[in-house]
Design a protein around this motif. Structure first.
Motif: not given
Length: 249
Positions: A151-158, A165-166, A169-174
């Motif tokens: 939904k957020a268009g954020v690349e999944e962890p790999k 990296d975490l 990415k976490a900041a983009k969900f706020r």
């Protein structure tokens, strides 16, 4: 030692020396556990199955729950410990426990220490003797919500992700209005669980010989771990769990 004693130790960890004699005389096995709720119900069901397989034997499940260690110490001090018990602090209790090596060797067709991860077995070994068998262990992982990532268009962890990296990415969900955070930080973590984060940063709580804290628990590497989680909470990259409640961590 009757067969009934050996059969149960693989699931329930440790045998007390004093308790074993009591069980032989009374044909009652007392099992102490710190579990409650669903886990306790499972253990009680196992006890019933054991009784069915061994007529004349009673398994008395004793759920100590809160204050488990204090109650166990009191039982040993009073000379009335359980026969079988959950155990974690073998260095403290091992002199009151029965070594299991001869029983394990006798029942080698069913109990194979090599089937268990060496690290788990080593936690029960003191001065070359084995005082318990693993009943389970906790695997530490980071879960993520695939739907939220999509939904957020954020690349999944790999593979190869770092904490940097975490955090990025976490900041983009706020989402302040929706009270959405990208990560959750436990404000009252179990010390045993939390040390893994220190290990991953090249340090630990205490030296291998158990005598030095200086340079370990108060090292720059340890402070960096604590600082990272605190910074994640401060910058609202993460929500802080277990603040202001009665959890025991």
């Amino acid at each position: 030692m009757p067969d009934m004693k050996t059969t149960i130790i693989g699931a329930l960890l440790a045998l007390s020396v004093a308790g074993a004699a009591t069980a032989r005389a009374e044909e009652v096995l007392r099992f102490a556990t710190w579990d409650t709720g669903e886990s306790l119900a499972i253990q009680q069901a196992i006890a019933k199955k054991f009784e069915e397989k061994h007529p004349g034997v009673k398994v008395q499940v004793e759920p100590y729950a809160e204050g488990y260690d204090q109650k166990l110490v009191a039982a040993f001090g009073a000379g009335n410990p359980p026969d079988v018990m959950y155990m974690w602090n073998f260095p403290q209790y091992y002199t009151s426990l029965m070594p299991l090596d001869e029983l394990i060797a006798r029942d080698s067709a069913e109990i194979k220490p090599d089937d268990f991860p060496e690290g788990l077995m080593n936690t029960t070994r003191i001065e070359g003797k084995t005082y318990g068998m693993p009943s389970g262990f906790t695997t530490q992982v980071v879960f993520y919500n695939k739907e939220m990532f999509a939904k957020a268009g954020v690349e999944e962890p790999k593979e190869g992700w770092t904490w940097d990296d975490l955090r990025a990415k976490a900041a983009k969900f706020r989402d302040e209005a929706g009270k959405v955070y990208g990560f959750a930080v436990d404000a009252k973590p179990d010390p045993y669980d939390f040390e893994q984060f220190l290990w991953s940063n090249g340090t630990k709580y205490i030296s291998d010989d158990g005598k030095e804290i200086d340079g370990y628990m108060n090292s720059d590497a340890a402070a960096a771990v604590l600082g990272m989680f605190a910074d994640m909470a401060r910058k609202e990259e993460a929500v802080t769990l277990h603040l202001g409640d009665e959890t025991g961590g």
